[in-house]
Design a protein around this motif. Structure first.
Motif, PDB file in Angstrom:
ATOM      1  N   CYS A   1       0.865  -1.185   0.000  1.00  0.00           N
ATOM      2  CA  CYS A   1       0.000   0.000   0.000  1.00  0.00           C
ATOM      3  C   CYS A   1       0.898   1.230   0.000  1.00  0.00           C
ATOM      4  CB  CYS A   1      -0.908  -0.011   1.232  1.00  0.00           C
ATOM      5  SG  CYS A   1      -1.804   1.526   1.513  1.00  0.00           S
TER       6      CYS A   1
ATOM      7  N   TRP B   1       0.127   4.321  -0.106  1.00  0.00           N
ATOM      8  CA  TRP B   1      -0.386   5.398   0.742  1.00  0.00           C
ATOM      9  C   TRP B   1      -0.106   5.112   2.209  1.00  0.00           C
ATOM     10  CZ3 TRP B   1      -0.749   9.500  -1.891  1.00  0.00           C
ATOM     11  CH2 TRP B   1      -1.144   9.445  -3.236  1.00  0.00           C
TER      12      TRP B   1
ATOM     13  N   THR C   1     -14.056  -1.536   8.532  1.00  0.00           N
ATOM     14  CA  THR C   1     -13.926  -1.567   7.081  1.00  0.00           C
ATOM     15  C   THR C   1     -12.452  -1.715   6.724  1.00  0.00           C
ATOM     16  OG1 THR C   1     -15.834  -0.126   6.844  1.00  0.00           O
ATOM     17  CG2 THR C   1     -14.367  -0.270   4.950  1.00  0.00           C
TER      18      THR C   1
ATOM     19  N   GLN D   1     -11.436  -1.930   3.317  1.00  0.00           N
ATOM     20  CA  GLN D   1     -11.190  -1.414   1.968  1.00  0.00           C
ATOM     21  C   GLN D   1     -10.889   0.071   2.063  1.00  0.00           C
ATOM     22  OE1 GLN D   1     -10.899  -3.493  -0.630  1.00  0.00           O
ATOM     23  NE2 GLN D   1     -11.275  -5.053   0.925  1.00  0.00           N
ATOM     24  N   GLY D   2     -10.025   0.544   1.179  1.00  0.00           N
ATOM     25  CA  GLY D   2      -9.651   1.949   1.207  1.00  0.00           C
ATOM     26  C   GLY D   2      -8.711   2.242   2.356  1.00  0.00           C
TER      27      GLY D   2
ATOM     28  N   ARG E   1      -6.667   3.198   6.936  1.00  0.00           N
ATOM     29  CA  ARG E   1      -7.868   3.521   7.721  1.00  0.00           C
ATOM     30  C   ARG E   1      -7.437   3.782   9.157  1.00  0.00           C
ATOM     31  NH1 ARG E   1     -12.937   3.817   5.889  1.00  0.00           N
ATOM     32  NH2 ARG E   1     -13.167   2.908   3.851  1.00  0.00           N
TER      33      ARG E   1
ATOM     34  N   ARG F   1     -10.066   7.902   6.950  1.00  0.00           N
ATOM     35  CA  ARG F   1      -9.174   7.141   6.071  1.00  0.00           C
ATOM     36  C   ARG F   1      -8.306   8.090   5.282  1.00  0.00           C
ATOM     37  NH1 ARG F   1     -11.257   5.142   0.494  1.00  0.00           N
ATOM     38  NH2 ARG F   1     -12.560   6.881  -0.074  1.00  0.00           N
ATOM     39  N   GLY F   2      -7.211   7.544   4.797  1.00  0.00           N
ATOM     40  CA  GLY F   2      -6.313   8.300   3.947  1.00  0.00           C
ATOM     41  C   GLY F   2      -4.967   8.582   4.595  1.00  0.00           C
TER      42      GLY F   2
END
Length: 134
Positions: free
Chosen positions: A52, A54, A93, A95-96, A99, A114-115
């Motif tokens: 990942c 990010w 969660t 996904q994305g 988190r 998130r992010g």
């Protein structure tokens, strides 16, 4: 020659001890909650993935800063879970990623986001969480 080698080794050990401030992540949800109850802290759950960019950016840019490390260690029990390797409870969660979940010591979610965030943005997030927990 021996004294020079000894000096170099001692210098390296001293500098690594000096800069060894780090985050001590747990990887077990239940153990993190138990520790949070014991220490009367909240839990910061960072969900990432093994691959990942990010997540890596967030770790390198933000989680490596001494003042961020100090604040997180003072206020939270730290829990990192990779969606690729850890058994993450279904209420989160995955996904994305990255988190961010902020939990009471009983597992109640009080804030989620998130992010990848830069230092100032992450510190602002921590301030928002502080307001929510009161």
């Amino acid at each position: 020659m021996h004294k020079i080698k000894l000096f170099i080794v001692a210098s390296l050990l001293f500098s690594s001890a000096l800069f060894s401030t780090e985050l001590n992540w747990l990887n077990d949800y239940d153990a993190a909650l138990k520790q949070a109850q014991k220490e009367k802290k909240m839990v910061y759950l960072f969900i990432g993935a093994d691959v990942c960019r990010w997540c890596e950016r967030f770790k390198d840019m933000t989680l490596s800063k001494k003042h961020v490390i100090k604040r997180l260690n003072q206020e939270y029990v730290l829990l990192y879970m990779s969606r690729d390797r850890h058994k993450i409870p279904s209420k989160f969660t995955t996904q994305g990623v990255p988190r961010h979940y902020f939990l009471k010591s009983d597992g109640t979610i009080i804030y989620e986001d998130r992010g990848s965030r830069e230092v100032d943005g992450f510190l602002s997030l921590l301030e928002e969480v502080s307001l929510k927990k009161e």
